[in-house]
Design a protein around this motif. Structure first.
Motif, mmCIF file in Angstrom:
data_model
loop_
_atom_site.group_PDB
_atom_site.id
_atom_site.type_symbol
_atom_site.label_atom_id
_atom_site.label_comp_id
_atom_site.label_asym_id
_atom_site.label_seq_id
_atom_site.Cartn_x
_atom_site.Cartn_y
_atom_site.Cartn_z
ATOM 1 N N GLY A 76 0.844 -1.201 0.000
ATOM 2 C CA GLY A 76 0.000 0.000 0.000
ATOM 3 C C GLY A 76 0.878 1.249 0.000
ATOM 4 N N VAL A 77 0.453 2.264 -0.757
ATOM 5 C CA VAL A 77 1.259 3.488 -0.828
ATOM 6 C C VAL A 77 0.433 4.704 -0.408
ATOM 7 C CG1 VAL A 77 3.006 2.689 -2.458
ATOM 8 C CG2 VAL A 77 0.836 3.539 -3.340
ATOM 9 N N ASP A 78 -0.538 4.470 0.460
ATOM 10 C CA ASP A 78 -1.408 5.557 0.900
ATOM 11 C C ASP A 78 -0.726 6.496 1.896
ATOM 12 O OD1 ASP A 78 -2.098 2.746 1.857
ATOM 13 O OD2 ASP A 78 -2.678 3.951 3.590
ATOM 14 N N ASN A 79 0.488 6.175 2.320
ATOM 15 C CA ASN A 79 1.214 7.086 3.218
ATOM 16 C C ASN A 79 2.021 8.130 2.460
ATOM 17 O OD1 ASN A 79 0.555 6.446 5.859
ATOM 18 N ND2 ASN A 79 1.898 4.659 5.874
ATOM 19 N N TYR A 80 1.904 8.133 1.134
ATOM 20 C CA TYR A 80 2.752 9.022 0.340
ATOM 21 C C TYR A 80 1.910 9.907 -0.570
ATOM 22 C CZ TYR A 80 5.700 5.253 1.901
ATOM 23 O OH TYR A 80 6.310 4.326 2.691
ATOM 24 N N ASP A 81 2.401 11.114 -0.773
ATOM 25 C CA ASP A 81 1.754 12.026 -1.708
ATOM 26 C C ASP A 81 2.469 11.844 -3.053
ATOM 27 O OD1 ASP A 81 1.074 14.186 -3.272
ATOM 28 O OD2 ASP A 81 1.070 15.628 -1.626
ATOM 29 N N ILE A 82 1.890 10.995 -3.884
ATOM 30 C CA ILE A 82 2.596 10.574 -5.099
ATOM 31 C C ILE A 82 2.809 11.753 -6.058
ATOM 32 C CG2 ILE A 82 2.476 9.029 -7.114
ATOM 33 C CD1 ILE A 82 1.140 6.995 -5.232
ATOM 34 N N ASP A 83 1.842 12.659 -6.131
ATOM 35 C CA ASP A 83 2.017 13.815 -7.025
ATOM 36 C C ASP A 83 3.212 14.659 -6.585
ATOM 37 O OD1 ASP A 83 -0.089 13.058 -8.531
ATOM 38 O OD2 ASP A 83 -1.548 14.325 -7.491
ATOM 39 N N LEU A 206 -12.931 -6.983 1.306
ATOM 40 C CA LEU A 206 -12.287 -5.813 0.693
ATOM 41 C C LEU A 206 -10.799 -6.077 0.534
ATOM 42 C CD1 LEU A 206 -13.696 -2.665 2.509
ATOM 43 C CD2 LEU A 206 -14.594 -3.898 0.551
ATOM 44 N N THR A 207 -10.314 -5.947 -0.699
ATOM 45 C CA THR A 207 -8.875 -6.132 -0.937
ATOM 46 C C THR A 207 -8.330 -4.998 -1.809
ATOM 47 O OG1 THR A 207 -9.132 -7.438 -2.961
ATOM 48 C CG2 THR A 207 -9.172 -8.667 -0.911
ATOM 49 N N LEU A 208 -9.029 -3.878 -1.831
ATOM 50 C CA LEU A 208 -8.605 -2.814 -2.755
ATOM 51 C C LEU A 208 -7.785 -1.735 -2.032
ATOM 52 C CD1 LEU A 208 -12.035 -1.160 -3.674
ATOM 53 C CD2 LEU A 208 -11.244 -1.893 -1.471
ATOM 54 N N PRO A 209 -6.962 -0.994 -2.775
ATOM 55 C CA PRO A 209 -6.121 0.009 -2.113
ATOM 56 C C PRO A 209 -6.922 1.232 -1.668
ATOM 57 C CG PRO A 209 -5.822 0.119 -4.481
ATOM 58 C CD PRO A 209 -6.760 -1.030 -4.229
ATOM 59 N N LEU A 210 -6.367 1.965 -0.724
ATOM 60 C CA LEU A 210 -6.979 3.239 -0.306
ATOM 61 C C LEU A 210 -6.513 4.331 -1.268
ATOM 62 C CD1 LEU A 210 -8.533 5.028 1.709
ATOM 63 C CD2 LEU A 210 -6.387 5.253 2.995
ATOM 64 N N THR A 211 -7.483 4.952 -1.938
ATOM 65 C CA THR A 211 -7.187 6.073 -2.832
ATOM 66 C C THR A 211 -8.289 7.109 -2.612
ATOM 67 O OG1 THR A 211 -8.576 5.216 -4.605
ATOM 68 C CG2 THR A 211 -6.275 4.506 -4.626
ATOM 69 N N ALA A 212 -8.167 8.237 -3.293
ATOM 70 C CA ALA A 212 -9.230 9.253 -3.179
ATOM 71 C C ALA A 212 -10.562 8.661 -3.623
ATOM 72 C CB ALA A 212 -8.858 10.450 -4.035
ATOM 73 N N GLN A 213 -10.522 7.711 -4.566
ATOM 74 C CA GLN A 213 -11.767 7.117 -5.094
ATOM 75 C C GLN A 213 -12.346 6.072 -4.142
ATOM 76 O OE1 GLN A 213 -8.894 7.339 -7.190
ATOM 77 N NE2 GLN A 213 -9.791 9.285 -7.776
ATOM 78 N N THR A 214 -11.513 5.380 -3.385
ATOM 79 C CA THR A 214 -12.035 4.278 -2.552
ATOM 80 C C THR A 214 -12.287 4.694 -1.105
ATOM 81 O OG1 THR A 214 -9.833 3.447 -1.944
ATOM 82 C CG2 THR A 214 -10.815 2.545 -3.956
ATOM 83 N N GLU A 215 -11.811 5.859 -0.707
ATOM 84 C CA GLU A 215 -12.017 6.289 0.680
ATOM 85 C C GLU A 215 -13.530 6.377 0.971
ATOM 86 O OE1 GLU A 215 -9.616 9.544 1.946
ATOM 87 O OE2 GLU A 215 -10.513 9.531 3.943
ATOM 88 N N GLY A 216 -13.979 5.720 2.017
ATOM 89 C CA GLY A 216 -15.393 5.761 2.401
ATOM 90 C C GLY A 216 -16.313 5.012 1.438
ATOM 91 N N LEU A 217 -15.748 4.118 0.637
ATOM 92 C CA LEU A 217 -16.549 3.393 -0.370
ATOM 93 C C LEU A 217 -17.699 2.600 0.268
ATOM 94 C CD1 LEU A 217 -16.518 2.484 -3.477
ATOM 95 C CD2 LEU A 217 -15.337 0.437 -2.658
ATOM 96 N N ILE A 218 -17.422 2.029 1.447
ATOM 97 C CA ILE A 218 -18.451 1.209 2.094
ATOM 98 C C ILE A 218 -18.984 1.972 3.305
ATOM 99 C CG2 ILE A 218 -18.957 -1.028 3.153
ATOM 100 C CD1 ILE A 218 -18.102 -1.293 0.204
ATOM 101 N N GLY A 219 -20.206 2.456 3.182
ATOM 102 C CA GLY A 219 -20.838 3.217 4.266
ATOM 103 C C GLY A 219 -22.234 2.678 4.542
ATOM 104 N N ALA A 220 -23.051 3.508 5.185
ATOM 105 C CA ALA A 220 -24.390 3.069 5.619
ATOM 106 C C ALA A 220 -25.202 2.502 4.448
ATOM 107 C CB ALA A 220 -25.113 4.245 6.253
ATOM 108 N N GLU A 221 -25.155 3.200 3.323
ATOM 109 C CA GLU A 221 -25.931 2.755 2.148
ATOM 110 C C GLU A 221 -25.520 1.341 1.701
ATOM 111 O OE1 GLU A 221 -26.059 4.660 -2.125
ATOM 112 O OE2 GLU A 221 -25.921 6.192 -0.566
#
Ligand code: DGY
Length: 325
Positions: A76-83, A206-221
């Motif tokens: 996982g590379v969610d600890n880094y600001d890749i840009d 869940l086996t997907l990486p944390l990205t801006a798109q996947t953050e909070g993907l699974i919620g109440a709905e």
């Protein structure tokens, strides 16, 4: 002259020797307040960094003007600001492949532990509460033959599918960014929309990486779409899930159980409501934590770093745009 490298994760003697043959190494033994101070002091001279489990943001990395490479001992590379890293032409590498099977083992351990109530019943025995043959109040639910739903069909998702399909005769459903014909053929897996998978699968993993798109993907709905028999497994990142919504779903028996290796905040606070629930199996982000795999990850990171500092392309380069050949 050897380049200065800062380690913020301890290496085995063999790997330390390998790194020291080529670099001047500063070891930060722990990431407590004192260690973080030492890290800040070492950054101005650092050409390379190697470690894991630390958010390396721009404020910190601005202290390292000569930095050329970061070797993360993680997939996982969610600890880094890749840009940010790419703008600065800092090569970021990670350690995929070597941890795939071990992490999938952890996923399956959580599937079995939650379905068969292994931790709860083992604790009953340990605490002297096993007085007679157990009855329906303590029965679990079968794993074999149930439907395995995998969200994020990367390497680890595939290794989970392999276990479920060949080992436990489970029909496999998956959801990912794109269809995977090879996976469909090999495991007889069927693609589903996220909504359909949540409604149909018995085990939702869940086996997907944390990205801006996947953050909070699974919620109440999303929890509302699951069934009371569903078991929810997370071996990706805690922030992919709205933890309050998960707790609510468990409290109201909207799902049967959860097996969680990752959390919104780690380490998990001991007063988390999750730990009050018998139908939660919580483990300490141990997906890849075996002696063999952690050594293989560290070796991979060392080789990535040495390559990058020698002007070669690291085998596991995360930001190829930063590579100037
Ligand atoms: C990984 O390699 O990303 C593991 O989750 C450890 O952080």
């Amino acid at each position: 002259m050897k380049k200065q490298v800062v380690l913020y994760k301890k290496l085995s003697p063999a790997l330390m020797t390998r790194l020291q043959q080529h670099c001047d190494v500063t070891l930060i033994e722990s990431l407590d307040a004192d260690g973080l101070m030492k890290l800040r002091d070492a950054l101005p001279g650092a050409y390379g960094l190697l470690g894991a489990s630390l958010k390396l943001d721009a404020a910190l990395l601005d202290l390292a003007p000569q930095l050329q490479a970061i070797a993360s001992v993680s997939v996982g590379v969610d600890n880094y600001d890749i840009d940010y890293l790419t703008r600065r032409k800092i090569l970021l590498s990670n350690t995929p492949d070597v941890l795939t099977e071990t992490t999938a083992d952890t996923g399956f351990a959580l599937i079995l532990a939650t379905a068969r109530r292994v931790v709860e019943l083992a604790n009953m025995v340990r605490s002297g509460q096993w007085h007679r043959n157990i009855g329906p109040a303590h029965f679990g639910t079968d794993v074999h033959g149930k439907t395995l739903g995998i969200i994020g069909m990367g390497r680890i998702g595939e290794a989970l599918a392999q276990r479920g399909h060949f080992g436990f005769g489970m029909p496999v459903l998956y959801h990912s960014q794109s269809r995977k014909p090879a996976v469909e053929a090999r495991f007889d897996a069927q693609y589903r929309s996220l909504e359909a998978l949540l409604q149909e699968a018995d085990f939702i993993c869940l086996t997907l990486p944390l990205t801006a798109q996947t953050e909070g993907l699974i919620g109440a709905e999303q929890f509302a779409l699951m069934r009371p028999e569903s078991i929810f497994i997370n071996i990706s990142r805690g922030k992919v899930v709205d933890e309050a919504a998960l707790i609510d779903a468990l409290h109201h028996q909207r799902i049967r159980a959860a097996g969680l290796d990752v959390f919104e905040r780690e380490p998990l606070n001991h007063d988390s409501p999750l730990l009050q629930l018998n139908n939660v199996v919580a483990t300490p982000h141990m997906g890849s934590a075996t002696h063999e795999t952690r050594e293989a990850m560290a070796r991979c990171a060392v080789e990535n770093l040495l390559a990058a500092l020698a002007g070669e392309k690291p085998a596991n380069l995360v930001n190829p745009v930063a590579w100037q050949g």
